[in-house]
Scaffold this active site. Structure first.
Site, PDB file in Angstrom:
ATOM      1  N   ARG A  21       0.820  -1.213   0.000  1.00  0.00           N
ATOM      2  CA  ARG A  21       0.000   0.000   0.000  1.00  0.00           C
ATOM      3  C   ARG A  21       0.857   1.268   0.000  1.00  0.00           C
ATOM      4  O   ARG A  21       0.450   2.289  -0.554  1.00  0.00           O
ATOM      5  CB  ARG A  21      -0.946   0.004   1.201  1.00  0.00           C
ATOM      6  CG  ARG A  21      -2.137  -0.914   0.969  1.00  0.00           C
ATOM      7  CD  ARG A  21      -3.053  -0.945   2.152  1.00  0.00           C
ATOM      8  NE  ARG A  21      -4.318  -1.563   1.803  1.00  0.00           N
ATOM      9  CZ  ARG A  21      -5.158  -2.099   2.686  1.00  0.00           C
ATOM     10  NH1 ARG A  21      -4.861  -2.086   3.980  1.00  0.00           N
ATOM     11  NH2 ARG A  21      -6.277  -2.626   2.289  1.00  0.00           N
ATOM     12  N   LYS A  68     -15.084 -14.765   6.319  1.00  0.00           N
ATOM     13  CA  LYS A  68     -16.509 -14.716   6.667  1.00  0.00           C
ATOM     14  C   LYS A  68     -17.426 -14.597   5.460  1.00  0.00           C
ATOM     15  O   LYS A  68     -17.229 -13.746   4.609  1.00  0.00           O
ATOM     16  CB  LYS A  68     -16.772 -13.515   7.581  1.00  0.00           C
ATOM     17  CG  LYS A  68     -16.311 -13.753   8.994  1.00  0.00           C
ATOM     18  CD  LYS A  68     -16.241 -12.459   9.763  1.00  0.00           C
ATOM     19  CE  LYS A  68     -17.530 -12.124  10.481  1.00  0.00           C
ATOM     20  NZ  LYS A  68     -17.452 -10.768  11.087  1.00  0.00           N
ATOM     21  N   GLY A 115      -7.305  -7.139   1.296  1.00  0.00           N
ATOM     22  CA  GLY A 115      -6.006  -6.933   1.924  1.00  0.00           C
ATOM     23  C   GLY A 115      -5.225  -8.229   2.080  1.00  0.00           C
ATOM     24  O   GLY A 115      -4.043  -8.301   1.731  1.00  0.00           O
ATOM     25  N   GLY A 146     -12.580  -3.913   1.322  1.00  0.00           N
ATOM     26  CA  GLY A 146     -13.961  -3.507   1.560  1.00  0.00           C
ATOM     27  C   GLY A 146     -14.473  -2.567   0.482  1.00  0.00           C
ATOM     28  O   GLY A 146     -15.602  -2.696   0.003  1.00  0.00           O
TER      29      GLY A 146
HETATM   30  P1  ADP Z   1      -9.380 -10.464   2.283  1.00  0.00           P
HETATM   31  O1  ADP Z   1      -8.653  -9.564   3.268  1.00  0.00           O
HETATM   32  O2  ADP Z   1      -8.532 -10.827   1.123  1.00  0.00           O
HETATM   33  O3  ADP Z   1     -10.727  -9.905   1.902  1.00  0.00           O
HETATM   34  P2  ADP Z   1     -10.475 -12.061   4.418  1.00  0.00           P
HETATM   35  O4  ADP Z   1     -10.073 -11.025   5.389  1.00  0.00           O
HETATM   36  O5  ADP Z   1     -11.911 -12.281   4.158  1.00  0.00           O
HETATM   37  O6  ADP Z   1      -9.690 -11.843   3.030  1.00  0.00           O
HETATM   38  O7  ADP Z   1      -9.934 -13.489   4.903  1.00  0.00           O
HETATM   39  C1  ADP Z   1      -8.561 -13.760   5.070  1.00  0.00           C
HETATM   40  C2  ADP Z   1      -8.347 -14.747   6.177  1.00  0.00           C
HETATM   41  O8  ADP Z   1      -9.142 -15.902   5.996  1.00  0.00           O
HETATM   42  C3  ADP Z   1      -6.916 -15.230   6.225  1.00  0.00           C
HETATM   43  O9  ADP Z   1      -6.300 -14.726   7.400  1.00  0.00           O
HETATM   44  C4  ADP Z   1      -7.021 -16.753   6.241  1.00  0.00           C
HETATM   45  O10 ADP Z   1      -6.173 -17.366   7.188  1.00  0.00           O
HETATM   46  C5  ADP Z   1      -8.476 -16.963   6.632  1.00  0.00           C
HETATM   47  N1  ADP Z   1      -8.982 -18.275   6.192  1.00  0.00           N
HETATM   48  C6  ADP Z   1      -9.040 -18.748   4.949  1.00  0.00           C
HETATM   49  N2  ADP Z   1      -9.519 -20.014   4.936  1.00  0.00           N
HETATM   50  C7  ADP Z   1      -9.761 -20.343   6.218  1.00  0.00           C
HETATM   51  C8  ADP Z   1     -10.260 -21.514   6.862  1.00  0.00           C
HETATM   52  N3  ADP Z   1     -10.594 -22.596   6.170  1.00  0.00           N
HETATM   53  N4  ADP Z   1     -10.410 -21.479   8.206  1.00  0.00           N
HETATM   54  C9  ADP Z   1     -10.074 -20.381   8.907  1.00  0.00           C
HETATM   55  N5  ADP Z   1      -9.591 -19.252   8.359  1.00  0.00           N
HETATM   56  C10 ADP Z   1      -9.435 -19.228   7.028  1.00  0.00           C
HETATM   57 MG    MG Z   2      -8.914  -9.271   5.402  1.00  0.00          MG
END
Ligand code: ADP
Ligand code: MG
Length: 396
Positions: free
Chosen positions: A35, A200, A353, A377
């Site tokens: 970033r 989530k 992120g 987001g």
């Molecule tokens: P982004 O920031 O790219 O939008 P998120 O914040 O939604 O992504 O999710 C990222 C996190 O999801 C990572 O820290 C990863 O460890 C976690 N994650 C991915 N798959 C699983 C899983 N099966 N169980 C628990 N955590 C998970």
């Molecule tokens: Mg994230």
């Protein structure tokens, strides 16, 4: 919409730039400077134009008061290296230090003010409190440039209210991000595949809802996949699940089927007995996760399946890692998807992120992707079709 070029001669003008410098830190060590690097071109352009550049940004989630662990000081050091010049640092947001630092800037100089969220006015829901803080920020500058794409979905003082108080323009980073996102929403080249993962489902419901009408294929991994598998009636062991979203997900699966959108779920899952880096990984069928085991990544067959479903795509949007990529044993699924994206002959966009950090920490060359968004987001809300206050406010 005005851009920097529309602002006229900036020599000697004080330009307040909202950047997104919210980088992951391990103590005071920056673990991914993506970033900061993405923010450099706009700051450099303003500095080269002879402006006195005053950068505001946040780091982490302080609660409206100073907290040493969220100080921007490490970012200032990195920014100085990247710009090849000394960047001044104000140890407060709009106080004596900020005023003195801004007053001391020569044409072309750059300063960064301390974490803007150390001031409760920044994120206040109270318009008057936010406005009062925006007044103080605006008093530090003659012009405002909005370049923090990661925060344009926030109605915050340094993003929204300050634009109402100063002549303003959209920075190059925000402009570039919006242009790419437009290509994902207006007449995308097909097949258009969307890969969603991460932690989530509830964070990403809006975007799923909207993309079911636009994408040809929806590939699901990450922790959210267990809510999908549960919705199909499969056992999911102790995997993360959002039980209150199962019905919503059932609805999506039905809508996708009606509209001919292909939903691709993993066929195998890497499971472990506990959420730990040291737990022994084991590959099981996606419809037979044993009791007491939790899914931490998509399995090797799923990695191949996902790659095959991406191979002929002309547009791909990817948000959310496929597994707990931070741990080597559960990083293969994320690696497989990243690799597949690098081989796509078309537009590939990585948003989020953690997804962006995953691409870099897994050793991929950023240039192999069409665009790596700095805003998770913000890009999701754009794709949901929502109005982004920080962009909307720049229209007038
Ligand atoms: P982004 O920031 O790219 O939008 P998120 O914040 O939604 O992504 O999710 C990222 C996190 O999801 C990572 O820290 C990863 O460890 C976690 N994650 C991915 N798959 C699983 C899983 N099966 N169980 C628990 N955590 C998970
Ligand atoms: Mg994230």
């Amino acid at each position: 919409m005005k851009t920097i070029d529309d602002l006229g001669d900036l020599r000697g003008k004080r330009v307040l730039v909202r950047s997104d410098l919210n980088v992951p830190l391990d103590g005071t060590t920056i673990t991914d400077d993506g970033r900061i690097r993405a923010s450099v071109p706009t700051i450099k352009k303003l500095s080269d134009a002879g402006a006195k550049v005053v950068v505001v940004a946040h780091l982490g989630r302080p609660k409206g008061a100073p907290e040493e662990k969220y100080s921007l000081r490490p970012v200032v050091a990195r920014m100085s290296e990247l710009l090849g010049t000394d960047v001044a640092f104000a140890t407060d947001t709009v106080g004596d230090s900020a005023k003195a630092v801004v007053a001391g800037l020569a044409d072309g100089d750059v300063a960064i003010l301390e974490n803007i969220r150390f001031n409760p006015g920044e994120t206040s829901k109270d318009e008057a409190e936010r406005g009062a803080f925006a007044d103080e920020l605006a008093a530090l500058a003659d012009v405002f440039v909005s370049d923090g794409f990661g925060v344009v979905h926030r109605k915050q003082a340094s993003v929204y209210d300050v634009a109402k108080r100063l002549p303003h323009a959209m920075g190059g980073l925000v402009l570039a991000e919006v242009e790419v996102l437009k290509r994902l929403t207006v007449d995308p080249a097909r097949p258009y595949a969307v890969v969603l993962g991460g932690s989530k489902v509830s964070d990403k419901l809006g975007v799923i809802d909207n993309l079911i009408g636009k994408a040809d294929r929806l590939l699901i991994g990450g922790a959210m996949v267990f809510t999908f598998l549960a919705a199909q009636g499969n056992p999911i062991g102790t995997s993360r699940v959002e039980a209150d979203q199962i019905d919503v997900v059932k609805g999506y699966l039905a809508t996708a089927a009606e509209r001919g959108v292909e939903v691709v779920l993993p066929v195998d899952i890497v499971v472990a007995a506990e959420f730990s880096q040291d737990a022994a990984p084991e590959v099981v069928a996606a419809d037979a996760i044993p009791d007491g085991k939790m899914g931490l990544d998509i399995g090797p067959e799923s990695g191949k399946l996902f790659a095959a479903k991406l191979a002929d795509a002309k547009t791909v949007f990817w948000n959310g890692p496929m597994g707990v990529f931070e741990w080597e044993a559960y990083s293969a699924g994320t690696r497989a998807v990243a690799q597949a994206l690098t081989e796509v002959d078309g537009l590939t966009v990585v948003g989020g992120g953690d997804s962006a950090a995953a691409v870099r920490t897994l050793g991929f060359d950023e240039r192999a992707f069409g665009h790596i968004s700095t805003g998770g987001g913000a890009s999701l809300e754009y794709l949901e079709g929502k109005t982004l206050p920080g962009i909307d406010v720049l229209e007038d």
